[in-house]
Design a protein around this motif. Structure first.
Motif, PDB file in Angstrom:
ATOM      1  N   PRO A   1     -85.356 -64.387  28.084  1.00 21.11           N
ATOM      2  CA  PRO A   1     -84.293 -65.038  28.869  1.00 21.11           C
ATOM      3  C   PRO A   1     -84.670 -66.478  29.195  1.00 21.11           C
ATOM      4  CG  PRO A   1     -84.753 -62.854  29.712  1.00 21.11           C
ATOM      5  CD  PRO A   1     -85.811 -63.128  28.700  1.00 21.11           C
ATOM      6  N   PRO A   2     -83.682 -67.319  29.480  1.00 22.65           N
ATOM      7  CA  PRO A   2     -83.970 -68.735  29.758  1.00 22.65           C
ATOM      8  C   PRO A   2     -84.811 -68.897  31.016  1.00 22.65           C
ATOM      9  CG  PRO A   2     -81.701 -68.211  30.339  1.00 22.65           C
ATOM     10  CD  PRO A   2     -82.241 -67.009  29.611  1.00 22.65           C
ATOM     11  N   VAL A   3     -85.728 -69.833  30.967  1.00 21.66           N
ATOM     12  CA  VAL A   3     -86.544 -70.177  32.130  1.00 21.66           C
ATOM     13  C   VAL A   3     -86.244 -71.638  32.460  1.00 21.66           C
ATOM     14  CG1 VAL A   3     -88.875 -70.425  33.044  1.00 21.66           C
ATOM     15  CG2 VAL A   3     -88.337 -68.507  31.527  1.00 21.66           C
ATOM     16  N   PHE A   4     -85.630 -71.860  33.586  1.00 24.15           N
ATOM     17  CA  PHE A   4     -85.140 -73.187  33.922  1.00 24.15           C
ATOM     18  C   PHE A   4     -86.272 -74.085  34.416  1.00 24.15           C
ATOM     19  CE2 PHE A   4     -81.468 -70.468  34.074  1.00 24.15           C
ATOM     20  CZ  PHE A   4     -80.462 -71.236  33.531  1.00 24.15           C
ATOM     21  N   HIS A   5     -86.126 -75.370  34.093  1.00 20.32           N
ATOM     22  CA  HIS A   5     -87.077 -76.357  34.616  1.00 20.32           C
ATOM     23  C   HIS A   5     -86.948 -76.453  36.127  1.00 20.32           C
ATOM     24  CE1 HIS A   5     -89.431 -79.904  35.194  1.00 20.32           C
ATOM     25  NE2 HIS A   5     -88.395 -80.669  35.458  1.00 20.32           N
ATOM     26  N   LYS A   6     -85.753 -76.472  36.603  1.00 21.80           N
ATOM     27  CA  LYS A   6     -85.497 -76.393  38.034  1.00 21.80           C
ATOM     28  C   LYS A   6     -84.877 -75.029  38.288  1.00 21.80           C
ATOM     29  CE  LYS A   6     -86.750 -80.646  38.959  1.00 21.80           C
ATOM     30  NZ  LYS A   6     -87.937 -80.940  39.791  1.00 21.80           N
TER      31      LYS A   6
END
Length: 477
Positions: A241-246
């Protein structure tokens, strides 16, 4: 007596210790270092930067003249310098012996066109297409931190690198987990005073960061922004799953950690997919055209079923049509070993995929050949450089005056045979060789042949220049 307190060892122990030293050398430097890779052109290869020849500017982030060194040149030409190990980077040609390095440090491995001999190469044109980033100044990650292997704790991750800094990417930079998530470095350490045992352990991964065993590669948020279409693959087969920078809001709760984070994000992605599918069905149900024509479409599909092959059926609905829109914001992608097999390669997708060869197939990094000398085979292992200590000593003698070199080899051969004869009885009996035995033997040896003494004195002067030719590695390598 004095000799009773002096250390001694058997000949067998001495030989074993020498073999152990060579084994350690083979492990630290497993490849030959007698050929520069510049004639091979740009490669993906292990690189080094020399801070002695090209010291970085005192102001972090400012430009300075830098150079890339291949594995062999880092040892043979810059072995006593302050080196930064960069590990593998793609599309780089070695800069040793070019205008990017001072003439005081020539390349000793390439053929000099002026003298037609090996060594002394300076001032050659450097490849214009080489691209450098702050890693060559010993700084890494978006935080531009200077890496100190003696103090650094935790794991850093190298981005797959879809683009260099000029194009908005990171240039295969190395990242701290916290910096990928936009968190301060201190976020991964506990506020309580650490015990001595805690100081030796790696800090835990920050909240929301996947477990290390769950992924093979990282595509940082900078590089995913260069190819935003790739973000649509997050939470699909081959992609975590996506891991956000913020990090997005978690309603005041602490973000999940490790596998818990992956599980929650997978559930979110599943919910979104189900929602999209439900909305699609509702739209079709409410569409009067779709309703009135449903029977006609069904009949047409039945008539075409006989004509369709598996190939035409699979290409009729390209994989990208089933993907969700890319998530908004800066997203890090964590991919599994088989992620390359999951990309849609239809006529629409393949051209943009082909811009990034590292996404099409796994890259191979160039490795210098292992030594295959007879001495290495005798010990059952590949050696460093040209083989045994004796052979490497002969190589060092090639840098001194020819007459002295010949005399030195002759002296060495005579001494080797005499010392071997002297040590043989001790080795067979297991008796320890005392310091007094050795002292007495060499006193007799010096008196036995004055020519040996004279030749040794002459050869000794030339050997001092290369007496410490071993590579001085930085701590943590």
């Amino acid at each position: 007596m004095a000799q009773d307190t002096e250390p001694s060892q058997t000949a067998e122990d001495f030989i074993a210790s020498q073999l152990q030293l060579e084994a350690e050398a083979r492990e630290a430097l497993p490849y030959q270092f007698d050929s520069c890779t510049k004639p091979l052109g740009p490669l993906r290869q292990s690189l080094f930067s020399c801070l002695t020849c090209n010291p970085p500017s005192a102001s972090p982030g400012s430009e300075y003249n830098t150079a890339a060194l291949c594995y062999s040149c880092s040892i043979s030409c810059h072995g006593e310098h302050n080196l930064v190990e960069l590990f593998s980077k793609r599309d780089i040609e070695c800069d040793c012996g070019t205008t990017r390095l001072p003439d005081a440090t020539p390349c000793t491995l390439r053929l000099n066109p002026t003298t037609n001999q090996k060594g002394g190469v300076v001032g050659e044109a450097a490849r214009k297409d080489n691209v450098y980033n702050h890693n060559f100044a010993g700084r890494f990650c978006a935080c531009n931190d200077e890496y100190d292997p003696a103090k650094e704790k935790g794991t850093m991750f190298q981005c797959l690198g879809l683009a260099d800094e000029r194009e908005g990417g990171c240039g295969e930079d190395w990242w701290h987990p916290e910096c990928l998530l936009g968190l301060p470095r201190a976020a991964s350490t506990e506020s309580k005073e650490a015990t001595e045992e805690d100081q030796t352990e790696d800090p835990p991964l920050p909240p929301g960061f996947p477990e290390e065993d769950d992924f093979d590669h990282v595509i940082c948020y900078k590089c995913s922004s260069v190819a935003p279409w790739i973000k649509s693959y997050a939470a699909t087969p081959g992609f975590l799953p996506p891991v956000f920078h913020k990090q997005p809001s978690f309603d005041g709760k602490e973000p999940p950690r490790g596998k818990a984070a992956s599980t929650e994000m997978v559930q979110v992605a599943s919910d979104i997919t189900s929602s999209v599918a439900t909305n699609k069905r509702k739209a079709e149900d409410e569409d009067p055209v779709a309703t009135s024509d449903s029977k006609k479409i069904k009949v047409a599909e039945d008539e075409d079923a006989q004509k369709k092959t598996p190939e035409t059926e699979s290409t009729s609905m390209p994989k990208h049509t089933s993907l969700l829109p890319p998530p908004a914001g800066d997203v890090n992608l964590f991919v599994k070993e088989d992620f390359r097999e999951q990309f849609c390669r239809c006529a629409e997708c393949f051209p943009r995929l082909a811009k990034f060869p590292q996404l099409l197939e796994e890259e191979e990094s160039y490795e210098p050949p292992m030594s295959e000398s007879d001495a290495d085979n005798a010990h059952g292992a590949a050696s460093v450089g040209s083989g045994s200590t004796y052979e490497r000593g002969e190589a060092l003698l090639s840098n001194v005056d020819r007459v002295r070199a010949i005399e030195g080899v002759m002296v060495y051969n005579q001494l080797r045979d005499k010392v071997k004869t002297f040590l043989q009885p001790f080795a067979e009996s297991g008796q320890a060789v005392s310091a007094e035995d050795i002292k007495s033997y060499f006193e007799k040896l010096r008196g036995d042949d004055q020519a040996i003494k004279s030749a040794a004195a002459g050869a000794g002067d030339g050997g001092q220049s290369s007496a410490d030719g071993s590579r001085k590695e930085q701590g943590g390598y």
